[in-house]
Design a protein around this motif. Structure first.
Motif, PDB file in Angstrom:
ATOM      1  N   ARG A 386     116.026 157.415  28.631  1.00 50.37           N
ATOM      2  CA  ARG A 386     114.659 157.371  28.081  1.00 50.37           C
ATOM      3  C   ARG A 386     113.750 158.312  28.875  1.00 50.37           C
ATOM      4  O   ARG A 386     112.861 158.949  28.319  1.00 50.37           O
ATOM      5  N   TYR A 387     113.992 158.405  30.179  1.00 45.61           N
ATOM      6  CA  TYR A 387     113.231 159.396  30.973  1.00 45.61           C
ATOM      7  C   TYR A 387     113.582 160.805  30.489  1.00 45.61           C
ATOM      8  O   TYR A 387     112.710 161.656  30.302  1.00 45.61           O
ATOM      9  N   PHE A 388     114.882 161.055  30.262  1.00 43.49           N
ATOM     10  CA  PHE A 388     115.286 162.374  29.752  1.00 43.49           C
ATOM     11  C   PHE A 388     114.631 162.648  28.396  1.00 43.49           C
ATOM     12  O   PHE A 388     114.285 163.780  28.087  1.00 43.49           O
ATOM     13  N   ASN A 389     114.489 161.603  27.586  1.00 44.95           N
ATOM     14  CA  ASN A 389     113.825 161.786  26.287  1.00 44.95           C
ATOM     15  C   ASN A 389     112.416 162.332  26.476  1.00 44.95           C
ATOM     16  O   ASN A 389     111.965 163.189  25.708  1.00 44.95           O
ATOM     17  N   THR A 397     112.892 169.712  22.511  1.00 40.77           N
ATOM     18  CA  THR A 397     114.335 169.831  22.246  1.00 40.77           C
ATOM     19  C   THR A 397     114.838 168.473  21.748  1.00 40.77           C
ATOM     20  O   THR A 397     114.118 167.474  21.871  1.00 40.77           O
ATOM     21  N   PRO A 398     116.047 168.418  21.192  1.00 40.06           N
ATOM     22  CA  PRO A 398     116.510 167.138  20.633  1.00 40.06           C
ATOM     23  C   PRO A 398     116.547 166.020  21.682  1.00 40.06           C
ATOM     24  O   PRO A 398     116.799 166.272  22.863  1.00 40.06           O
ATOM     25  N   LEU A 399     116.295 164.805  21.212  1.00 36.95           N
ATOM     26  CA  LEU A 399     116.301 163.654  22.116  1.00 36.95           C
ATOM     27  C   LEU A 399     117.694 163.416  22.670  1.00 36.95           C
ATOM     28  O   LEU A 399     118.701 163.710  22.023  1.00 36.95           O
ATOM     29  N   ILE A 400     117.738 162.847  23.857  1.00 37.00           N
ATOM     30  CA  ILE A 400     119.022 162.543  24.512  1.00 37.00           C
ATOM     31  C   ILE A 400     119.568 161.224  23.978  1.00 37.00           C
ATOM     32  O   ILE A 400     120.743 161.106  23.679  1.00 37.00           O
ATOM     33  N   ALA A 463     122.745 167.625  23.905  1.00 39.24           N
ATOM     34  CA  ALA A 463     121.360 167.693  24.379  1.00 39.24           C
ATOM     35  C   ALA A 463     121.302 167.286  25.850  1.00 39.24           C
ATOM     36  O   ALA A 463     120.572 167.887  26.647  1.00 39.24           O
ATOM     37  N   LEU A 464     122.103 166.290  26.203  1.00 39.15           N
ATOM     38  CA  LEU A 464     122.130 165.834  27.601  1.00 39.15           C
ATOM     39  C   LEU A 464     122.648 166.948  28.504  1.00 39.15           C
ATOM     40  O   LEU A 464     122.074 167.263  29.550  1.00 39.15           O
ATOM     41  N   LYS A 465     123.740 167.554  28.067  1.00 40.40           N
ATOM     42  CA  LYS A 465     124.335 168.660  28.846  1.00 40.40           C
ATOM     43  C   LYS A 465     123.319 169.780  29.040  1.00 40.40           C
ATOM     44  O   LYS A 465     123.123 170.283  30.160  1.00 40.40           O
TER      45      LYS A 465
END
Ligand code: SAM
Length: 707
Positions: A386-389, A397-400, A463-465
């Motif tokens: 959620r922090y990355f979001n 950029t797209p949500l994680i 997206a995470l990567k």
């Protein structure tokens, strides 16, 4: 005399009792007839009482004492705990990357934490050298305050102390569900970590591990904030002082408003020199203490006594750019290390590269949850993603993490609805059949028994990567590692690098302080001290449904004997999988082929995924295409130890070689918390997992090697 106002030891001890009607003595609620089993949390029962000035203040139902005084609770907290642990000076003088650790007995409303956080922020704003320093606040709480009560309580402080308002908002947004164990809350922008250990303080302190880290961690300052000993002896017990001594080192300080004999004796007989000083406001006295030089032989013999961390690792090589490697790299980079992450093929080339990963825990009965890695990992991952979001939103950029919620049909679980009812609804609940039908879009399935996970969802792996590899401290290199050599002061990783278009290879060597092997089942090839693991092939299938099919397919992820989920293609997906932007997709997972490490795509495994779904939810036969030959698929290899626990820690007889691997099919839930534990071991800090759990995860545990 009112219990509420009269205790001289109470942190509030507001002037004199009054006999106003509004100020009735508060009676502690009777303890429940059947006490909760150990490790099952009883939430605090908050009562509101009117103080002398006519203000409403929260009172603990368990102990009949106030959490703080309305008039000056914040000022009291600053005086007793911050000033008398010399925090303004000590924090201001931290060295580059140094971590300062505070331990608190009794989290309560979090006011002490908020005051400390605010001081930390002020200091960091004024002193640029604190940018890389870290504050670690460890707190314990046996009767945590439910979120709605806490929201009401902290709203008072947001109004009265606007400097706390933003921090309160963040604390509430990250406040964990009230289940036993350690909940790590990282407030990343301020480099402050809050570990809330829910459970009895004695047990929680005993769970803090001092053995696995490369340098023995210790507490720098103690906030002794239990209710007055006269209404709660448990926080002033011999066992607590014994733990304080174990976890302190010479020059560790402690502060408390209490000057009771039991407190003075406890501290003195456990190595602290005590000093009575002027108390807050009208209070005559309070206590400060410092651990004497000769009082903690363990600490004295330990190299952590060296003035300020002389050998903090600054460069780490992470081998393997799947989810374990990516999260390890990010966590170390976030602690100020330079990280080179390498992969023989490419980031997410292996099993972690499925287009979406379902973040939904395998549940356990609640009395086991405090050491249940899936649950702890699930909750921590959710907070991190959620922090990355938020970062993704800033960068457009797209949500994680797409927080869809997940409905588990309880076909393949070891928990039933009675056990689900023991959980806070915020984490896991059973919804009505009507609601389950509405959310899922199913029409005929009997959904009376179900597990609904409201915070669960789909991780966009690409997206995470992308977000992780953007970190300024991380650089990626393609390299197929052939050799790892460790010397007294460094480690050398040698490998072959593909260069040019004609597949030429050149050999290069990277030197670093540490290496972390995150190469799943291939980790064993890189260092034979890492046990050889079971390999379980899994193939995930997906297809692009027509608009008509979309209308009939499940609306949220479902778990049955397999799992399925609808999702929409996002930019970036096409880098690794054949998925177009904005196109609806439907995925079904996953086959299970033991002792198979090949990753060819097999049509029969697409068929198995199809069959599994129709067997458990036959009504979907009207919606799913009959022909699976056009389906997309991706096969990966899950790596599993014989006891199902991952491998996290330093290898035997090594100072510099570590591993984080064998996450099975749960990498996206487990890697974030395991990476935190690994970073703590590497930097000499307290991990967010108990000593028992860390021993279970050790790559050197006897059980693995006997087999
Ligand atoms: N530090 C808190 C704040 O800033 O609001 C106030 C703490 S309050 C005075 C004391 C807390 O200790 C209560 O929240 C109580 O539930 C908790 N407590 C009491 N006995 C405990 C135990 N044995 N283990 C852990 N926490 C305990």
């Amino acid at each position: 005399m009112s219990k509420f106002v009269s205790k001289p030891e109470s942190k509030s001890a507001i002037s004199k009792p009054t006999s106003s009607a509004a100020h009735k003595p508060y009676k502690a609620t009777k303890p429940p007839k059947k006490p909760a089993p150990p490790n099952v949390i009883t939430p605090a029962k908050i009562a509101w009482q009117t103080d002398d000035a006519g203000n409403q203040v929260p009172v603990s139902g368990e102990f009949g004492d106030v959490y703080f005084s309305h008039a000056d609770g914040l000022a009291e907290s600053r005086h007793v705990f911050l000033a008398h642990n010399q925090l303004p000076e000590r924090l201001a003088n931290l060295a580059d990357k140094q971590c300062f650790t505070i331990a608190e007995l009794g989290f309560g409303t979090g006011l002490n934490f908020l005051a400390t956080w605010q001081l930390w922020r002020q200091l960091r704003a004024k002193k640029p050298h604190l940018t890389s320093a870290r504050l670690h606040f460890i707190t314990t709480e046996k009767y945590p305050i439910p979120l709605n009560d806490l929201t009401q309580i902290l709203a008072l402080w947001a109004q009265r102390a606007p400097e706390l308002a933003k921090l309160i908002e963040q604390l509430l947004a990250n406040y964990p569900p009230l289940i036993a164990g350690c909940h790590r809350l990282n407030f990343i922008d301020d480099n402050i970590t809050l570990d809330i250990w829910l459970g009895d303080a004695g047990d929680s302190l005993a769970s803090l591990d001092t053995e696995t880290a490369i340098k023995r961690p210790y507490i720098d300052a103690w906030f002794l904030d239990g209710f007055a000993p006269s209404c709660n002896e448990t926080l002033w017990a011999e066992s607590i002082f014994t733990q304080m001594q174990r976890l302190s080192r010479p020059s560790t300080t402690a502060a408390t408003y209490s000057c009771a004999g039991i407190v003075k004796r406890g501290l003195q007989t456990h190595g602290f020199e005590i000093n009575k000083v002027k108390g807050f406001g009208r209070k005559r006295e309070m206590l400060t203490a410092v651990m004497a030089d000769n009082a903690n032989s363990l600490a004295l013999n330990d190299d952590s006594n060296a003035s300020i961390y002389p050998n903090l690792p600054s460069h780490t090589v992470v081998i393997g750019a799947g989810v374990a490697g990516l999260l390890t790299a990010w966590t170390l980079a976030n602690r100020g290390m330079t990280v080179t992450i390498i992969d023989k093929v490419a980031p997410l080339a292996g099993a972690s590269g499925n287009p979406r990963a379902l973040l939904a825990p395998n549940m356990t009965p609640i009395h086991h949850v405090y050491e249940h890695l899936h649950s702890i990992g699930y909750l921590y991952s959710g907070r991190l993603y959620r922090y990355f979001n938020q970062q993704a939103e800033l960068q457009q950029t797209p949500l994680i993490l797409e927080q869809t919620g997940t409905l588990d049909l309880l076909i393949k679980t070891n928990i039933g609805t009675a056990q689900i009812a023991d959980y806070p609804n915020q984490m896991a609940t059973t919804i009505t059949t009507a609601e389950a039908l509405r959310l899922s879009g199913l029409k005929a399935k009997d959904l009376a028994d179900n597990l609904y996970l409201p915070q669960s969802g789909l991780v966009n792996t690409q997206a995470l990567k992308t977000l992780i590899l953007k970190h300024l401290n991380i650089s990626y290199q393609q390299l197929s590692v052939t050799d790892i050599k460790e010397t007294a002061d460094k480690v050398m990783v040698t490998g072959d690098k593909e260069s040019g278009s004609n597949n030429n290879q050149s050999s290069i060597t990277i030197c670093a302080d540490n290496v972390v092997i995150c190469a799943a089942y291939e980790s064993h090839q890189l260092d034979k001290r890492i046990v050889e693991c079971r390999t379980i092939r899994g193939q995930l299938s997906w297809f692009t449904p027509t608009a008509e099919q979309v209308a009939g397919l499940p609306k949220l992820p479902l778990k049955y004997s397999g799992y399925c989920a609808p999702f929409i293609g996002q930019s970036g997906d096409a880098e690794v999988n054949n998925i177009s932007d904005h196109q609806p997709q439907f995925l079904l997972g996953a086959s299970f082929v033991d002792a198979d490490a090949s990753i060819d795509i097999r049509s029969e495994e697409n068929q198995q995924n199809y069959d599994k779904l129709l067997e458990d939810i036959p009504e979907l036969s009207n919606v799913l295409p009959n022909d699976t030959s056009a389906w997309q698929a991706r096969a990966g290899v899950r790596t599993q130890t014989i006891d199902y626990h991952p491998l996290v820690g330093r290898l035997a007889q090594s100072r510099r070689i570590w591993t984080l691997s064998a996450m099975g099919a749960k990498g996206y839930a487990l890697a974030p918390i395991c990476a935190e534990a690994l970073a703590d071991m590497m930097l000499g800090c307290f991990a967010p997992l108990s000593a028992v759990t860390l021993a279970r995860l050790s790559p050197n545990r006897a059980r693995l090697h006997k087999a």
